[in-house]
Scaffold this motif. Structure first.
Motif, mmCIF file in Angstrom:
data_model
loop_
_atom_site.group_PDB
_atom_site.id
_atom_site.type_symbol
_atom_site.label_atom_id
_atom_site.label_comp_id
_atom_site.label_asym_id
_atom_site.label_seq_id
_atom_site.Cartn_x
_atom_site.Cartn_y
_atom_site.Cartn_z
ATOM 1 N N SER A 1 0.607 -1.344 -0.109
ATOM 2 C CA SER A 1 -0.157 0.075 -0.195
ATOM 3 C C SER A 1 0.656 0.942 -0.287
ATOM 4 C CB SER A 1 -0.597 -0.252 1.613
ATOM 5 O OG SER A 1 -0.174 0.268 2.725
ATOM 6 N N ARG A 2 0.410 2.205 0.132
ATOM 7 C CA ARG A 2 0.828 3.295 0.257
ATOM 8 C C ARG A 2 2.134 3.461 1.415
ATOM 9 N NH1 ARG A 2 0.856 8.320 3.206
ATOM 10 N NH2 ARG A 2 -1.662 7.817 3.938
ATOM 11 N N THR A 3 1.712 3.658 2.840
ATOM 12 C CA THR A 3 2.289 3.493 3.580
ATOM 13 C C THR A 3 2.682 1.968 3.840
ATOM 14 O OG1 THR A 3 0.314 2.475 4.842
ATOM 15 C CG2 THR A 3 0.842 4.786 4.911
ATOM 16 N N ARG A 4 3.239 0.786 2.865
ATOM 17 C CA ARG A 4 3.564 0.000 2.889
ATOM 18 C C ARG A 4 4.385 -1.171 1.937
ATOM 19 N NH1 ARG A 4 1.950 -6.329 3.498
ATOM 20 N NH2 ARG A 4 3.194 -7.333 4.684
ATOM 21 N N ALA A 5 5.963 -0.836 1.829
ATOM 22 C CA ALA A 5 6.527 -1.298 0.495
ATOM 23 C C ALA A 5 6.249 -2.935 1.161
ATOM 24 C CB ALA A 5 7.769 -0.049 0.224
ATOM 25 N N VAL A 6 6.557 -3.770 -0.007
ATOM 26 C CA VAL A 6 7.144 -5.688 -0.059
ATOM 27 C C VAL A 6 8.022 -5.613 -0.602
ATOM 28 C CG1 VAL A 6 6.505 -7.736 0.657
ATOM 29 C CG2 VAL A 6 4.725 -5.752 1.222
ATOM 30 N N LEU A 7 8.856 -6.545 -0.715
ATOM 31 C CA LEU A 7 9.742 -6.826 -1.275
ATOM 32 C C LEU A 7 10.380 -8.261 -1.086
ATOM 33 C CD1 LEU A 7 10.529 -3.213 -1.380
ATOM 34 C CD2 LEU A 7 12.838 -4.281 -2.411
ATOM 35 N N ILE A 8 10.324 -9.004 -2.568
ATOM 36 C CA ILE A 8 10.778 -10.682 -2.351
ATOM 37 C C ILE A 8 11.890 -11.016 -3.171
ATOM 38 C CG2 ILE A 8 8.366 -11.004 -1.893
ATOM 39 C CD1 ILE A 8 7.900 -11.696 -4.766
ATOM 40 N N LEU B 1 9.607 -3.157 10.481
ATOM 41 C CA LEU B 1 10.467 -3.521 9.383
ATOM 42 C C LEU B 1 10.259 -5.139 9.514
ATOM 43 C CD1 LEU B 1 12.959 -4.224 7.069
ATOM 44 C CD2 LEU B 1 14.756 -3.288 9.406
ATOM 45 N N THR B 2 9.693 -5.883 8.811
ATOM 46 C CA THR B 2 9.623 -7.154 9.132
ATOM 47 C C THR B 2 9.939 -8.035 7.649
ATOM 48 O OG1 THR B 2 7.101 -6.634 9.726
ATOM 49 C CG2 THR B 2 7.546 -8.839 8.415
ATOM 50 N N ILE B 3 10.872 -9.095 8.189
ATOM 51 C CA ILE B 3 11.758 -9.749 7.191
ATOM 52 C C ILE B 3 12.002 -11.205 7.460
ATOM 53 C CG2 ILE B 3 14.397 -10.233 6.175
ATOM 54 C CD1 ILE B 3 14.889 -8.285 7.469
ATOM 55 N N ILE C 1 13.181 -15.123 0.451
ATOM 56 C CA ILE C 1 12.712 -14.417 1.507
ATOM 57 C C ILE C 1 11.536 -12.631 0.466
ATOM 58 C CG2 ILE C 1 14.689 -12.816 -0.124
ATOM 59 C CD1 ILE C 1 15.340 -12.445 3.521
ATOM 60 N N ALA C 2 11.715 -11.800 2.038
ATOM 61 C CA ALA C 2 9.740 -11.689 1.884
ATOM 62 C C ALA C 2 10.660 -10.094 3.121
ATOM 63 C CB ALA C 2 9.368 -11.702 1.990
ATOM 64 N N ALA D 1 0.011 8.851 8.585
ATOM 65 C CA ALA D 1 1.303 9.070 7.526
ATOM 66 C C ALA D 1 0.870 9.728 6.017
ATOM 67 C CB ALA D 1 2.459 8.339 8.165
ATOM 68 N N GLN D 2 1.832 11.005 5.569
ATOM 69 C CA GLN D 2 1.691 11.216 5.124
ATOM 70 C C GLN D 2 2.352 10.985 2.687
ATOM 71 O OE1 GLN D 2 -1.347 13.504 3.465
ATOM 72 N NE2 GLN D 2 -1.295 13.427 6.341
ATOM 73 N N ALA D 3 3.819 10.157 4.050
ATOM 74 C CA ALA D 3 4.520 9.860 2.594
ATOM 75 C C ALA D 3 3.895 8.287 1.924
ATOM 76 C CB ALA D 3 5.304 9.266 3.329
ATOM 77 N N ASP D 4 4.240 8.589 0.886
ATOM 78 C CA ASP D 4 4.297 7.459 -0.191
ATOM 79 C C ASP D 4 5.337 6.668 -0.037
ATOM 80 O OD1 ASP D 4 3.516 5.663 -2.046
ATOM 81 O OD2 ASP D 4 2.631 6.834 -3.313
ATOM 82 N N ILE D 5 5.486 6.215 1.024
ATOM 83 C CA ILE D 5 6.959 5.175 0.869
ATOM 84 C C ILE D 5 7.349 3.971 -0.484
ATOM 85 C CG2 ILE D 5 7.842 5.564 3.281
ATOM 86 C CD1 ILE D 5 6.411 2.648 3.770
ATOM 87 N N HIS D 6 6.020 3.192 -0.267
ATOM 88 C CA HIS D 6 5.773 2.549 -1.595
ATOM 89 C C HIS D 6 6.227 3.334 -3.049
ATOM 90 C CE1 HIS D 6 4.098 -0.504 -4.763
ATOM 91 N NE2 HIS D 6 4.130 -1.371 -3.901
ATOM 92 N N ASP D 7 5.824 4.391 -3.232
ATOM 93 C CA ASP D 7 6.242 5.110 -4.430
ATOM 94 C C ASP D 7 7.815 5.112 -4.678
ATOM 95 O OD1 ASP D 7 5.601 5.594 -6.930
ATOM 96 O OD2 ASP D 7 6.695 8.088 -6.330
ATOM 97 N N GLU D 8 7.948 5.720 -3.312
ATOM 98 C CA GLU D 8 9.495 6.197 -3.447
ATOM 99 C C GLU D 8 10.881 4.741 -3.446
ATOM 100 O OE1 GLU D 8 10.301 8.008 0.406
ATOM 101 O OE2 GLU D 8 8.804 9.214 -0.033
ATOM 102 N N VAL D 9 10.315 3.978 -2.547
ATOM 103 C CA VAL D 9 10.897 2.273 -2.827
ATOM 104 C C VAL D 9 11.091 2.190 -4.111
ATOM 105 C CG1 VAL D 9 11.179 0.062 -2.389
ATOM 106 C CG2 VAL D 9 10.339 2.207 -0.248
ATOM 107 N N ARG D 10 9.894 2.214 -5.311
ATOM 108 C CA ARG D 10 9.717 1.198 -6.285
ATOM 109 C C ARG D 10 10.491 2.196 -7.416
ATOM 110 N NH1 ARG D 10 4.278 -0.492 -8.867
ATOM 111 N NH2 ARG D 10 5.540 -1.293 -11.054
ATOM 112 N N GLN D 11 10.475 3.876 -7.453
ATOM 113 C CA GLN D 11 11.635 4.022 -7.687
ATOM 114 C C GLN D 11 13.381 4.052 -7.722
ATOM 115 O OE1 GLN D 11 10.528 6.731 -10.089
ATOM 116 N NE2 GLN D 11 8.783 5.320 -9.713
ATOM 117 N N ALA D 12 13.907 3.469 -6.238
ATOM 118 C CA ALA D 12 15.194 3.913 -5.897
ATOM 119 C C ALA D 12 15.203 2.224 -6.758
ATOM 120 C CB ALA D 12 15.087 3.712 -4.193
ATOM 121 N N LEU D 13 14.675 1.374 -6.592
ATOM 122 C CA LEU D 13 14.781 -0.265 -7.032
ATOM 123 C C LEU D 13 15.022 -0.147 -8.755
ATOM 124 C CD1 LEU D 13 12.363 -1.996 -5.518
ATOM 125 C CD2 LEU D 13 14.259 -3.120 -5.228
#
Length: 471
Positions: free
Chosen positions: A306-313, A343-345, A431-432, A441-453
């Motif tokens: 979601s906007r406030t949750r970024a998941v990488l696998i 942070l969940t791993i 791994i996830a 929160a107002q930040a969109d960390i999902h989009d931030e992480v995606r752009q960085a990837l």
């Protein structure tokens, strides 16, 4: 009749994947198997049962997610009479009585198997309309069900790993008594509920008949459905242009196992149990892990962001004494802030087994979760138990301000130790990792992480091109 259960199970798997005699494989594409059985005569006590050993071997050999129910115990409970009379704190009294007998409520074979996902039950369902003065509810909604078996598993590994609704089990209302304590017995509520509504034999062969049941088999069925949804998502997802290549199908079973556990957490269960059971602070974390495992699975968080949750696998194959490092881009909006973050791993694998070793599990994979880089600390499950099975699930939370530069990453290093090594011994794992912030929160960390990837992916592509040019 005249056959061992372990032989029947072995033959069933062999028929599915290799065929039997002149018959071809019956279901070679199957990647998820549900085994909702529990042998009350073989409760786990230090040593693995033959059926558990077989399932571990089958999961590794055929690359499968095997979902097993933890097992059901009697819900007979002795509580103070006054608690029943005035109706106050009955769930607390039942929980205290049930968990005082935890040694008698161990996992039922084959739930102790290390390669499987073992599922316990929550005292929860969606049944409505039951109302009777002859029954009382002695459980607390969305807490561990009194009938559900508890861990630890083999070599003190986390078992059952996850909890899902299994249906509520009520008690018969006891007759008035002058005694200080009263024994509560389970009520029968097949027709009206509560419980999970399932297909059941009908009168006169009615094929539409249903009944309300409770048990860890129901929870295992829900876990199997969620695992299937994860597999569907993995099979249909396509990486976009400029993104990292998505793991291929051979890694889907370990990724499904990983993502199923990744959505688990203790939630509100931890403080309630700590208070009710009056657990000492020194051992509370270990004791609650024995009851909750990694916690209850939230279906809305399975393979979802979601906007406030970024998941990488990620996924890979690893050999003995190798190390793999995964990079998680840090969201720029969290720099030097005191906003809450989690942070969940989670890492899951299927270990080859050794019949000659007491360790049984010959592939020991682990990671050390980064803490300082994001200002977080470990919470929930006991980290010592988390590395003893084939799923390591770590949750870290915090709100400390940390400084880092744009483009910095979290490094998650996977380390492997494999016994009985041969040149061909290698282990698949998935791994996830997810970072989330408060919902308001107002930040969109999902989009931030995606752009960085995407930036990282372009950098790696340029490196490969330079290497190819110089070669």
């Amino acid at each position: 009749r005249g056959q061992l259960l372990v032989d029947l199970v072995h033959r069933a798997f062999r028929r599915m994947f290799e065929g039997d005699g002149q018959h071809p494989p019956a279901a070679p594409s199957v990647r998820i198997v549900n085994l909702s059985i529990g042998d009350p005569l073989r409760t786990f006590a230090r040593h693995l049962s033959p059926l558990a050993r077989l399932l571990d071997w089958l999961a590794s050999k055929y690359n499968l997610v095997i979902v097993v129910s933890a097992g059901n115990h009697s819900v007979v409970s002795t509580v103070p009479t006054q608690v029943v009379r005035d109706g106050t704190r009955l769930p607390e009294s039942v929980a205290a009585d049930v968990y005082s007998k935890a040694r008698l409520r161990r996992l039922m074979s084959p739930a102790e198997a290390v390669n499987v996902v073992t599922v316990g039950a929550l005292h929860a369902d969606h049944a409505t309309g039951w109302a009777s003065d002859t029954v009382i509810d002695g459980g607390k909604e969305a807490m561990p069900a009194p009938y559900s078996a508890v861990g630890f598993g083999y070599r003190r590994s986390v078992k059952p790993e996850i909890l899902l609704p299994g249906g509520r089990q009520l008690f018969e209302r006891p007759l008035p008594t002058p005694d200080k304590e009263v024994t509560l017995y389970p009520a029968r509520h097949l027709a009206r509920g509560p419980g999970m509504r399932v297909a059941a034999p009908g009168v006169g062969g009615d094929i539409r008949a249903t009944a309300f049941l409770s048990g860890t088999s129901n929870a295992a069925a829900l876990a199997t459905r969620l695992a299937n949804e994860i597999m569907d998502a993995l099979e249909t997802y396509q990486a976009g242009d400029g993104e990292f290549r998505f793991p291929d199908a051979q890694y889907h079973p370990v990724l499904a196992k990983t993502l199923l556990v990744h959505a688990a957490s203790w939630g509100d269960m931890e403080p309630w149990l700590a208070e009710v059971l009056d657990l000492p602070r020194r051992t509370a974390r270990r004791d609650i892990t024995q009851i909750l495992g990694y916690g209850a699975v939230d279906p809305d968080r399975v393979a979802a962001a979601s906007r406030t949750r970024a998941v990488l696998i990620g996924a890979a194959t690893i050999r003995d004494r190798e190390q793999h490092t995964f990079a998680f881009p840090l969201p720029p909006s969290l720099r030097a802030t005191t906003d809450w973050r989690r942070l969940t791993i989670t890492m899951g694998w299927l270990s080859p087994i050794s019949a000659r070793s007491l360790r049984h599990r010959i592939a020991r994979l682990r990671f050390k979760p980064p803490q300082k880089e994001l200002g977080v600390k470990r919470v929930q499950a006991d980290p010592n138990a988390a590395v003893n099975g084939t799923v390591q699930h770590e949750i870290l939370e915090g709100a400390s301000a940390v400084a880092y530069a744009v483009g910095d990453t979290l490094s998650i290093t996977v380390d492997a130790r494999i016994d009985d090594v041969t040149p061909s011994t290698k282990v698949r794992y998935g791994i996830a990792a997810s970072i989330e912030i408060a919902a308001n929160a107002q930040a969109d960390i999902h989009d931030e992480v995606r752009q960085a990837l995407r930036v990282l992916a372009r950098q790696q592509q340029r490196v490969r091109a330079d290497v190819a040019t110089h070669a």
